[in-house]
Design a protein around this motif. Structure first.
Motif, PDB file in Angstrom:
ATOM      1  N   GLY A  25      34.247  45.401  23.116  1.00 21.19           N
ATOM      2  CA  GLY A  25      33.988  46.753  23.610  1.00 21.19           C
ATOM      3  C   GLY A  25      34.239  46.918  25.089  1.00 21.19           C
ATOM      4  O   GLY A  25      34.230  48.054  25.593  1.00 21.19           O
ATOM      5  N   TYR A  26      34.472  45.811  25.807  1.00 20.05           N
ATOM      6  CA  TYR A  26      34.750  45.869  27.240  1.00 20.05           C
ATOM      7  C   TYR A  26      36.238  45.685  27.563  1.00 20.05           C
ATOM      8  O   TYR A  26      36.601  45.578  28.738  1.00 20.05           O
ATOM      9  CB  TYR A  26      33.943  44.799  27.981  1.00 20.05           C
ATOM     10  N   GLY A  42      36.215  32.319  37.668  1.00 17.52           N
ATOM     11  CA  GLY A  42      36.019  31.146  36.823  1.00 17.52           C
ATOM     12  C   GLY A  42      34.552  30.915  36.515  1.00 17.52           C
ATOM     13  O   GLY A  42      34.184  30.587  35.380  1.00 17.52           O
ATOM     14  N   LEU A  43      33.703  31.089  37.522  1.00 16.72           N
ATOM     15  CA  LEU A  43      32.266  30.937  37.309  1.00 16.72           C
ATOM     16  C   LEU A  43      31.764  31.905  36.244  1.00 16.72           C
ATOM     17  O   LEU A  43      30.950  31.539  35.382  1.00 16.72           O
ATOM     18  CB  LEU A  43      31.524  31.179  38.620  1.00 16.72           C
ATOM     19  N   PHE A  44      32.277  33.132  36.278  1.00 19.09           N
ATOM     20  CA  PHE A  44      31.800  34.152  35.347  1.00 19.09           C
ATOM     21  C   PHE A  44      32.197  33.862  33.898  1.00 19.09           C
ATOM     22  O   PHE A  44      31.644  34.462  32.977  1.00 19.09           O
ATOM     23  CB  PHE A  44      32.329  35.525  35.752  1.00 19.09           C
ATOM     24  N   LEU A  74      33.124  42.314  31.463  1.00 22.17           N
ATOM     25  CA  LEU A  74      34.387  42.867  31.970  1.00 22.17           C
ATOM     26  C   LEU A  74      35.349  41.734  32.322  1.00 22.17           C
ATOM     27  O   LEU A  74      36.540  41.776  31.986  1.00 22.17           O
ATOM     28  CB  LEU A  74      34.127  43.730  33.205  1.00 22.17           C
ATOM     29  N   TYR A  75      34.828  40.719  32.995  1.00 18.97           N
ATOM     30  CA  TYR A  75      35.652  39.577  33.383  1.00 18.97           C
ATOM     31  C   TYR A  75      36.010  38.718  32.178  1.00 18.97           C
ATOM     32  O   TYR A  75      37.152  38.271  32.030  1.00 18.97           O
ATOM     33  CB  TYR A  75      34.904  38.731  34.418  1.00 18.97           C
ATOM     34  N   ARG A  76      35.038  38.477  31.325  1.00 17.76           N
ATOM     35  CA  ARG A  76      35.273  37.583  30.186  1.00 17.76           C
ATOM     36  C   ARG A  76      36.255  38.188  29.186  1.00 17.76           C
ATOM     37  O   ARG A  76      37.021  37.463  28.547  1.00 17.76           O
ATOM     38  CB  ARG A  76      33.940  37.269  29.516  1.00 17.76           C
TER      39      ARG A  76
END
Length: 282
Positions: free
Chosen positions: A74-75, A164-166, A203-205
């Protein structure tokens, strides 16, 4: 001022605030906030420009008072573009609007102006500290064997290491809940909620690595203004100005003496640039 609930194509409700008045004929500026903020980040700008422009803000899905999707899909950025079009159609069904995006709000708006929203619905786009993922991926792959070119890319890689952390499960959520990331990220967290911080990780993933790994940058015919904060810790000037240049037909670059969070911390630097760019293309 009026509050709206705008339905999305996948059945959610977005919280939209129209700071104009019934029958308002002034140019319409739709503002898209970044991460980990919500639409309250635009209130300082509204106070500066609200007497000259009709300003519309909305909470991106999963943030503020908007509903959150049930899954990561959904993102996806294509859905975010559909959300933006739904907002545009709701607040200005017959006239094109001007767009202003910050951070992830700008990143998702690049996708919209590259064809995901019909260009006749968009008059201009001002981007602050949020590059296109496709343009970024292409820029990182552009051969530049000079020492300065290599240094620019290495510098941007270091500045983007948080992406990368996220991607790591649970760790960034724990870092937000403990307050560690608040201290690192900075900015004005007054109106940020825990949901803004946690939901926005998706959003990032959902988008960042996949889009940059297989970039497909497209031509942008909408007039674009890129505002570059000189002290941005996350988006280098090289990326902000070089990545869009091969694809944007009408590109204006403006530097300001602010940080990544300039839209909230120093809106007086941003407001006149946004207004003047809009009016110059009216």
């Amino acid at each position: 001022m009026s509050s709206l609930r705008v339905p999305t194509t996948d059945g959610l409700q977005l919280a939209v605030t129209d700071f104009g008045s019934p029958g308002d004929t002034r140019p319409t500026l739709v503002c898209v906030h970044g991460y980990p903020d919500n639409s309250s980040v635009w209130l300082p700008l509204v106070r500066l420009l609200g007497s000259e422009l009709r300003i519309v803000t909305y909470d991106v899905r999963g943030h503020g008072s908007s509903q959150a999707p049930a899954s990561r899909a959904g993102y996806l950025i294509e859905q975010l573009s559909a959300d933006l079009q739904a907002v545009i159609d709701a607040v200005s069904p017959t006239e094109p609007v001007h767009l202003l995006g910050h951070d992830w709000g700008s990143t998702q708006t690049w996708e919209a102006v590259a064809g995901n929203v019909p260009t006749e619905r968009i008059a201009t786009f001002t981007s602050v500290s949020g590059p296109s993922l496709d343009q970024t991926g292409a820029w990182l792959r552009t051969p530049d064997r000079s020492a300065s070119g290599l240094l620019r890319r290495l510098k941007q890689g270091a500045e983007s290491s948080y992406i990368g952390l996220f991607q790591i499960p649970l760790l960034p959520e724990l870092a937000w809940r403990s307050g560690v990331l608040d201290r690192i990220v900075g900015g004005s967290p007054v109106d940020r909620t825990r949901s803004d911080r946690i939901n926005g990780l998706e959003l990032y993933r959902a988008n960042a690595l996949s889009k940059m790994a297989r970039p497909q940058p497209r031509p942008v015919t909408v007039p674009v203004q890129v505002i570059v904060p000189r002290h941005d810790a996350y988006v280098s000037r090289a990326l902000a100005t070089e990545a869009p240049r091969p694809y944007v037909a009408d590109l204006t670059v403006r530097d300001v003496d602010g940080s990544h969070w300039v839209v909230a911390e120093q809106p007086e630097l941003v407001a006149p640039l946004v207004r003047d760019f809009m009016l110059s293309r009216a």
